[in-house]
Structures are given as C-alpha cells and as structure tokens.
Design a protein around this motif. Structure first.
Motif, mmCIF file in Angstrom:
data_model
loop_
_atom_site.group_PDB
_atom_site.id
_atom_site.type_symbol
_atom_site.label_atom_id
_atom_site.label_comp_id
_atom_site.label_asym_id
_atom_site.label_seq_id
_atom_site.Cartn_x
_atom_site.Cartn_y
_atom_site.Cartn_z
ATOM 1 N N LEU A 193 -7.141 5.599 0.244
ATOM 2 C CA LEU A 193 -8.151 4.556 0.452
ATOM 3 C C LEU A 193 -7.917 3.347 -0.460
ATOM 4 N N ILE A 220 -5.116 1.043 0.831
ATOM 5 C CA ILE A 220 -5.501 0.341 2.050
ATOM 6 C C ILE A 220 -6.397 -0.844 1.713
ATOM 7 N N ILE A 221 -7.329 -0.645 0.796
ATOM 8 C CA ILE A 221 -8.181 -1.747 0.367
ATOM 9 C C ILE A 221 -7.346 -2.824 -0.320
ATOM 10 N N SER A 225 0.825 -1.211 0.000
ATOM 11 C CA SER A 225 0.000 0.000 0.000
ATOM 12 C C SER A 225 0.861 1.264 0.000
#
Length: 70
Positions: A38, A41-42, A26
């Motif tokens: 975001l 992170i996903i 990430s």
C-alpha cells in the motif's frame, strides 16, 4: 482538481509516463522494503501527481486560463 483531470485528458502521453515512473518507483520500494504494497502505491500516485503538476506548470508558462468574464 478538475484542471488536473483535464490536463491528463489532453496529454495522455504524460499520464502514461507518470504511471510508468510511479510504478517503477513503487516496485523498487516494494523490493527494497517489506512494509507492504500500500505504501509504494500511494508513493507512486503522489509522484505521478507531482510530475503532472510540474509538466502542467511548465506548459502553462504562467498564463492564466481562467475566464475573466470580459
């Protein structure tokens, strides 16, 4: 889903490894692209889940841990 949680409870080292690898990916994604935080992170969560599932499948060796009621 419960079996995944149980797996990580029994194997905390795999959880830490998956989190470190996911965090590294990430961070590399965040540095390479500027699309926000975001998405990476996903991506890290997905990679951690896939690593855990892969290790769980390799450790189980195809055996069925289910209760047959016998």
């Amino acid at each position: 889903m419960r079996s995944i949680v149980d797996f990580y409870r029994r194997n905390p080292l795999v959880l830490v490894l998956a989190l470190v690898v996911g965090l590294g990916v990430s961070l590399l994604t965040a540095v390479a692209g500027s699309g926000g935080i975001l998405g990476p992170i996903i991506l890290a969560l997905a990679i951690g889940l896939l690593v855990g599932l892969g290790v769980a499948a390799a450790r189980s060796g195809g055996r069925d841990d289910g209760d047959d009621g016998v």
